[in-house]
Structures are given as structure tokens and as C-alpha cells.
Design an enzyme around this catalytic site. Structure first.
Site, PDB file in Angstrom:
ATOM      1  N   GLU A   1      -2.456   1.173  -4.276  1.00  0.00           N
ATOM      2  CA  GLU A   1      -2.555   3.071  -4.647  1.00  0.00           C
ATOM      3  C   GLU A   1      -1.672   2.943  -6.281  1.00  0.00           C
ATOM      4  O   GLU A   1      -2.276   3.960  -6.748  1.00  0.00           O
ATOM      5  CB  GLU A   1      -3.250   3.743  -3.759  1.00  0.00           C
ATOM      6  CG  GLU A   1      -4.230   3.880  -3.728  1.00  0.00           C
ATOM      7  CD  GLU A   1      -4.547   3.137  -2.163  1.00  0.00           C
ATOM      8  OE1 GLU A   1      -3.379   1.795  -1.969  1.00  0.00           O
ATOM      9  OE2 GLU A   1      -5.557   2.874  -0.943  1.00  0.00           O
TER      10      GLU A   1
ATOM     11  N   ASP B   1       1.129  -1.500   0.117  1.00  0.00           N
ATOM     12  CA  ASP B   1       0.045  -0.006  -0.017  1.00  0.00           C
ATOM     13  C   ASP B   1       0.770   1.147   0.206  1.00  0.00           C
ATOM     14  O   ASP B   1       1.465   1.319   0.411  1.00  0.00           O
ATOM     15  CB  ASP B   1      -0.743  -0.077   0.867  1.00  0.00           C
ATOM     16  CG  ASP B   1      -2.291   0.505   0.766  1.00  0.00           C
ATOM     17  OD1 ASP B   1      -2.615   1.331   0.097  1.00  0.00           O
ATOM     18  OD2 ASP B   1      -2.965   0.791   1.827  1.00  0.00           O
TER      19      ASP B   1
ATOM     20  N   ILE C   1      -0.039   8.953   2.396  1.00  0.00           N
ATOM     21  CA  ILE C   1       0.437  10.622   2.103  1.00  0.00           C
ATOM     22  C   ILE C   1       0.158  10.562   4.304  1.00  0.00           C
ATOM     23  O   ILE C   1      -1.313  10.068   4.531  1.00  0.00           O
ATOM     24  CB  ILE C   1       0.371  11.377   1.685  1.00  0.00           C
ATOM     25  CG1 ILE C   1       0.642  11.098   0.483  1.00  0.00           C
ATOM     26  CG2 ILE C   1       1.036  12.819   2.143  1.00  0.00           C
ATOM     27  CD1 ILE C   1       0.271  12.374  -0.355  1.00  0.00           C
ATOM     28  N   HIS C   2       1.650   9.791   4.519  1.00  0.00           N
ATOM     29  CA  HIS C   2       1.456  10.728   6.759  1.00  0.00           C
ATOM     30  C   HIS C   2       2.687  12.548   6.712  1.00  0.00           C
ATOM     31  O   HIS C   2       2.730  12.294   6.302  1.00  0.00           O
ATOM     32  CB  HIS C   2       2.145   9.096   7.086  1.00  0.00           C
ATOM     33  CG  HIS C   2       1.224   8.011   7.178  1.00  0.00           C
ATOM     34  ND1 HIS C   2      -0.261   7.586   7.848  1.00  0.00           N
ATOM     35  CD2 HIS C   2       1.407   7.198   5.985  1.00  0.00           C
ATOM     36  CE1 HIS C   2      -1.024   6.704   7.309  1.00  0.00           C
ATOM     37  NE2 HIS C   2      -0.045   6.603   6.439  1.00  0.00           N
ATOM     38  N   ARG C   3       1.895  12.600   8.138  1.00  0.00           N
ATOM     39  CA  ARG C   3       3.334  13.380   7.862  1.00  0.00           C
ATOM     40  C   ARG C   3       4.264  12.820   8.740  1.00  0.00           C
ATOM     41  O   ARG C   3       4.185  11.945   9.606  1.00  0.00           O
ATOM     42  CB  ARG C   3       2.276  14.516   9.419  1.00  0.00           C
ATOM     43  CG  ARG C   3       1.853  14.007  10.530  1.00  0.00           C
ATOM     44  CD  ARG C   3       1.030  15.549  11.319  1.00  0.00           C
ATOM     45  NE  ARG C   3       1.297  15.170  12.363  1.00  0.00           N
ATOM     46  CZ  ARG C   3      -0.082  15.080  13.675  1.00  0.00           C
ATOM     47  NH1 ARG C   3      -1.150  15.503  12.609  1.00  0.00           N
ATOM     48  NH2 ARG C   3       0.222  15.445  14.160  1.00  0.00           N
TER      49      ARG C   3
ATOM     50  N   GLU D   1      -3.093  22.343   9.617  1.00  0.00           N
ATOM     51  CA  GLU D   1      -3.776  20.859   8.903  1.00  0.00           C
ATOM     52  C   GLU D   1      -5.002  21.797   7.924  1.00  0.00           C
ATOM     53  O   GLU D   1      -5.087  22.199   8.448  1.00  0.00           O
ATOM     54  CB  GLU D   1      -3.927  20.301   9.880  1.00  0.00           C
ATOM     55  CG  GLU D   1      -3.508  19.062  10.498  1.00  0.00           C
ATOM     56  CD  GLU D   1      -3.256  18.041   9.907  1.00  0.00           C
ATOM     57  OE1 GLU D   1      -2.764  17.830   9.438  1.00  0.00           O
ATOM     58  OE2 GLU D   1      -2.108  17.207  10.622  1.00  0.00           O
TER      59      GLU D   1
END
Length: 495
Positions: A232, A164, A167-169, A288
């Protein structure tokens, strides 16, 4: 001849051919809050505090303390640019992505030398330091530290072997350490890390930065459109009609995107949680998408970095969390997910939809619904319920008729002012899980909210009842081609 886009560099080359879509500067800038502060005025848009606007992407070529590197920002901060980069009309983007989820093209592994590994830095090297290797910016003076905001995190489930990308911070915490924040229950790599922890294992993870924008858009899909185990990267492959090329990482058992500008290799550590702002103590994380700077988390996971590889003269790609760039990346896949759900349930009724800038691409959707017969009355509200099911983070849905432009907020508000009555056209669904970053989704805000992140989801039905449609026909203007008169006006201005 139109340029083919399959990387960040080819995307920038395309923008160079489009007047007003890319601004390049050689004026020195640091990676502190100044870079984002500049772009706020140039083209951030979205939910960024005013004054801001939609404008060109920017490419900074003179980054202090990082010679030979550049920073790109705002590549996707315009639906017009996204349309050009994905070779699709702006109003058809959601539909195109929906079709791509139905016909994925899986990635392939290359045996050739990868551009992303032209330069190699291993954590065992003397002087290895993420702060020096990565021109990762802070967005505001309140940020917990330098953030990687557009890192394509790629990992493999310990049990199934399925991959997989998400996107993460990611915040730089030390010379060889990153923090990563997993929204509980919302991202598949978080589930992979939890399973690895149960097994007492680390989770190998690659973080590819500066890639084809098709990958950035495709990576933002969520369940149920892309369930656990759906890679994805296959959506990006479908968008380009050719597979994304992967390469083997050098220090971990994982793959990375071969033509990325940077790749970080590392492992998510089990049974360790760290405070995001442990180095600066600001109490905040970063701006955010709702337009507020989020609180720092004390439940971030730790990544121990084993290598950083990159292209020659690499380009760090970044975004401002509340900018129009987030609207594009979150909103367009959400449009595709909603369209997929409703089209399968009631074909031909949903003409189009838009996840607007004011909702950050997540909180608000406008559904353009056509009632074809008397039996369609009420189906528009069923469509709204399906949209909530397709994307759980939605809070507000506006329903409009087919003669209303769902992409024009003024037209939507016109429909609300002339086709809506508050006592009968507001449908509320209290006590439903939504998104923890909405500060109003808090027990302190309303006694009806039992826990942070719960909301009252609301439908605003601005459609005309089917039996009254003949009384709500918009003024019919003469249809003609105005270009002869416009050409004449241009000649007058040229004199």
C-alpha cells in the site's frame, strides 16, 4: 505558493498556513489520559462521547518526562484537512484514491542517510526503555497501557518476499517489548506472522511513526482492493506522484519509512501469546472506532524490540481511536474500494458515496446512485450488495438519489422521511460476518447471531422508483451568485 507535503513536518507546515487548522501549545502535559481528554473537547469528533466537535489538529510541545519531544494529534480528524493534505476536493477523495489503486507508484530504497536514523538507541544499550524513549499516550484511565496508535507496520512475507504496510494497535509491555493485535483474517501482516510461525521463524517488522498523511490513508486499504502482496505504500506514491522513500533498518532485515519521526525495529515472536492488559489488569484495551473501549485480548502477539531510531526533536503522532481521524483513515479508503467495485460493474451510476462519521468510517455507507433508465431500477440494490462485497465490515447501507447530498446526514434523513417505506424498502441479510468490535454483533444481543462479529447487514433503499421520479422533484430555487449581497453585508458589519 502551496507547500509540498511528503512528511509529517511538511504537513504541519501546510496546516500552519490554514487559519484555524492547527493549535500549538507549550503548556506542560503528560502522556496519560489527560492529552486525549484535552483533545476530546478541541477536535476529536467521530464517535467520541459528547461533548466533542470537529476542530483543529493539536501539537503539544511540552511533554512531561520527555524533553525535546512533541506530540501531534488530530492531523486527519477533519475531511477538510485531509483534502488539503492530499490536494483534492473533500468530496472527491474516495474517487482519487480509487484512481491511485489503479496506478500505483512503488516505493524506492534510498542509499542516503535517513532522517529517521539521526538518533539511534539499540536494545543492548544500558538503560534502554521504551517507556522513556517513546511519549506514547494512554487515551483513557481504563487503557491497558501506553499505545502506539499510528505506527506504520511494515513486513515481508516469508515465502513470496512481498511487502505490506498496515496499522495495528501496539501496546508497550516492557522495556523492550510491545504487544501487537492482529484481527483474525483481516490484516496481511497477521497472515505473514502466521506463516512465519508455521516455519518456526520470527517475523522482522519495522514500525514507522509520524509520516506523510498519504501513507497513513493508503495503509488502511483492505482486500479485495489490495490483495495479499499489494504494497500500500504504492498508493501513497500514486497520491504524491513520487515514490515513498525507504531505508534499511539497522538491526533487522527489513525496511522503514526514511523520513518518519520514529522507527521501532523488532521481531514478532512465534508461539507466544500475551494478555494485553497484563501490566495494569484493567480488562480493557483502548477506545475503538465504534465509540466503546474494547476488551483486552489474551491473544496478542509479542514483538521483541531491537532498536528505536528517531529524528532530532521528534514528533510522536497519535490519534483517539473513535475520533474523526479514524473516520478519515478507514472511511476514505473504503469509499475508494466501493467505488472501484461498483464503477467496474455498472459505470456511471454511482455518483458519489460517503462512509459517515456515525459508522466510524467502517459500519455505514451512503451511496448516491443515479437511475438513468427504467432498466436501472433494482440496480441500486445490486450496488449495495457489491459494496458489502468490497468491504466486509460494512453493516448498513443507505441508498439515495443523485439530488441528495450523501455527505449531509440531514439531507439523507430527509430522503428517508420522504422516499422510504419500511415495509418495502428495508432489505436484510442476516448471519453475515461483520466486525467483532460492534457490541451488538453478539449472540447475547440477538438469537439470530451465531457468533461474535456476525451481523444482520441491512440496506435502506431511500431512492425514488424510476417511474415516479417526476413526482419527486425538489423545489427549484433561482440559481444566482449571492456574493454581491454578501459583500455589502460585510461592509455593514465593518462600520
Amino acid at each position: 505558493m502551496k507547500k509540498n507535503v511528503d512528511s509529517l513536518r511538511s504537513a504541519l507546515d501546510l496546516l500552519r498556513t490554514m487559519p484555524g487548522q492547527l493549535l500549538e501549545t507549550n503548556t506542560a502535559v503528560n502522556t496519560g489520559a489527560k492529552l486525549a481528554g484535552i483533545y476530546r473537547y478541541v477536535g476529536a469528533g467521530g464517535t467520541v462521547s459528547r461533548p466533542t466537535k470537529e476542530g483543529p489538529a493539536m501539537l503539544f510541545h511540552n511533554i512531561q518526562n520527555h524533553p525535546g519531544t512533541s506530540v501531534a494529534i488530530g492531523l486527519l480528524a477533519s475531511r477538510k484537512r485531509v483534502a488539503a493534505l492530499l490536494d483534492c476536493p473533500a468530496q472527491e477523495l474516495g474517487k482519487k484514491l480509487f484512481r491511485c489503486t489503479e496506478h500505483p507508484v512503488p516505493p524506492v530504497l534510498s542509499q542516503k542517510p535517513a532522517p529517521c536514523q539521526e538518533i539511534i538507541h539499540k536494545s543492548s544499550d544500558l538503560g534502554f526503555d521504551l517507556h522513556k524513549l517513546l511519549p506514547a499516550p494512554t487515551n483513557t484511565p481504563d487503557d491497558a497501557g501506553p499505545y502506539i496508535t499510528l505506527g506504520m507496520c511494515y513486513a515481508t512475507h516469508p515465502d513470496t518476499g512481498l511487502h505490506d504496510v498496515t496499522i495495528h494497535r501496539l501496546c508497550i509491555q516492557g522495556e523492550r517489548e510491545l504487544s501487537i493485535f492482529f484481527t483474525p483474517g483481516a490484516r496481511h501482516i497477521g497472515a505473514m506472522a502466521e506463516r512465519a510461525e508455521q516455519l518456526g521463524q520470527t517475523l522482522p517488522i519495522s514500525i514507522s511513526i509520524g509520516v506523510d498523511p498519504a501513507i497513513e490513508i493508503g495503509s488502511c486499504f483492505e482486500p479485495p482492493t489490495t490483495p495479499l502482496g499489494y504494497d500500500e505504500l504504492a498508493i501513497a506514491g500514486a497520491l504524491r506522484q513520487k515514490p515513498v522513500t525507504l531505508t534499511r533498518c539497522l538491526t533487522i532485515n527489513e525496511f522503514a519509512i526514511a523520513n518518519a519521526e520514529y522507527v521501532i525495529e523488532g521481531e514478532v515472536q512465534p508461539n507466544i501469546r500475551i494478555r494485553e492488559d497484563q501490566r495494569r489488569g484493567t480488562g480493557y484495551a483502548m477506545p475503538e472506532f465504534p465509540g466503546y473501549t474494547g476488551p483486552s485480548s489474551d491473544q496478542c502477539w509479542l514483538i521483541k524490540v531491537s532498536a528505536v531510531t528517531h529524528r532530532r526533536n521528534p514528533i510522536m503522532q497519535t490519534c483517539i481511536g473513535p475520533s474523526e481521524e479514524h473516520v478519515s483513515m478507514a472511511g476514505i479508503p473504503t469509499e475508494a474500494s466501493i467505488f472501484a467495485m461498483i464503477e467496474k460493474a455498472m459505470p456511471g451510476r454511482l455518483k458519489n458515496l460517503y462512509c459517515s462519521s456515525s459508522g466510524g468510517g467502517k459500519f455505514m455507507a451512503i451511496l448516491q446512485f443515479q437511475k438513468l433508465s427504467a432498466s436501472d431500477e433494482g440496480r441500486q440494490r445490486q450496488a449495495a450488495l457489491l459494496a458489502f462485497s468490497a468491504f466486509s465490515e460494512l453493516k448498513h447501507i443507505f441508498l439515495v438519489d443523485e439530488d441528495v447530498d450523501c455527505f449531509d446526514i440531514n439531507d439523507v434523513l430527509w430522503a428517508m422521511n420522504t422516499r422510504f417505506q419500511g415495509d418495502k424498502d428495508i432489505i436484510t441479510i442476516p448471519g453475515v460476518r461483520c466486525h467483532p468490535l460492534d457490541p451488538s454483533n453478539s449472540p447475547d444481543f440477538s438469537p439470530s447471531i451465531l457468533d461474535q462479529g456476525i451481523a444482520c447487514k441491512t440496506i435502506f433503499d431511500c431512492t425514488v422508483p424510476y417511474h415516479l421520479k417526476s413526482r419527486f422533484i425538489r423545489s427549484r430555487f433561482l440559481e444566482l451568485d449571492p456574493s454581491p449581497w454578501l459583500r455589502e453585508e460585510k461592509k455593514d458589519h465593518a462600520k
